[in-house]
Scaffold this motif. Structure first.
Motif, mmCIF file in Angstrom:
data_model
loop_
_atom_site.group_PDB
_atom_site.id
_atom_site.type_symbol
_atom_site.label_atom_id
_atom_site.label_comp_id
_atom_site.label_asym_id
_atom_site.label_seq_id
_atom_site.Cartn_x
_atom_site.Cartn_y
_atom_site.Cartn_z
ATOM 1 N N ILE A 69 35.997 -49.964 12.368
ATOM 2 C CA ILE A 69 36.156 -48.718 12.184
ATOM 3 C C ILE A 69 37.505 -48.221 12.569
ATOM 4 N N GLU A 73 40.195 -46.140 10.339
ATOM 5 C CA GLU A 73 40.821 -44.950 10.843
ATOM 6 C C GLU A 73 42.181 -44.950 10.414
ATOM 7 N N ALA A 87 34.073 -45.965 4.951
ATOM 8 C CA ALA A 87 33.279 -45.046 5.419
ATOM 9 C C ALA A 87 32.415 -44.334 4.562
ATOM 10 N N TRP A 97 26.693 -48.753 11.591
ATOM 11 C CA TRP A 97 28.199 -47.841 12.377
ATOM 12 C C TRP A 97 28.376 -46.528 11.741
ATOM 13 N N THR A 101 31.287 -43.999 12.433
ATOM 14 C CA THR A 101 32.278 -43.629 11.465
ATOM 15 C C THR A 101 32.154 -41.989 11.178
#
Length: 129
Positions: A69, A73, A87, A97, A101
């Motif tokens: 994650i 990002e 994502a 997740w 996310t």
């Protein structure tokens, strides 16, 4: 851990593959995954676009969803399609997740905070190409 941060901040491009390998090797259930959260940021901040291939590698191969994650990002900050694709996959396939996310996405892109899931899908789809 401190060695990783120092390596990232020293701007020696030969350290990028080692940093990525270390992040990839971090066990999924190892609490150090959270302790390493700043390494993807440091890699991107110090190396810029040169860090994108190693960050993609960590995103694709790391066992730790938290580190994945964090790489997504940084890749999204760089407008790299692979971060958006990660994502989008989390949202579309209801990955464990997904909530993390979506939270990260709302922090990076405030315009998604009040968006419906359909709007978030569209936002991510457009950028993941």
């Amino acid at each position: 851990r401190r060695v990783l941060f120092r390596s990232a901040w020293q701007k020696d491009a030969t350290d990028l593959p080692r940093l990525a390998s270390y992040l990839i090797a971090a066990p999924a259930d190892d609490p150090s995954g959270r302790a390493l959260y700043g390494v993807p940021y440091a890699m991107h901040a110090q190396f810029g676009d040169a860090a994108l291939p190693p960050l993609r590698s960590v995103l694709e191969n790391a066992q730790s969803s938290f580190l994945r994650i964090r790489c997504a990002e940084e890749l999204m900050h760089a407008n790299d399609a692979s971060g958006f694709a990660f994502a989008l996959d989390a949202v579309e396939h209801n990955r464990p997740w997904k909530a993390q996310t979506l939270s990260m996405l709302a922090n990076v892109f405030p315009e998604t905070r009040a968006a419906s899931e359909v709007e978030v899908d569209s936002f991510l789809s457009e950028r993941s190409r």
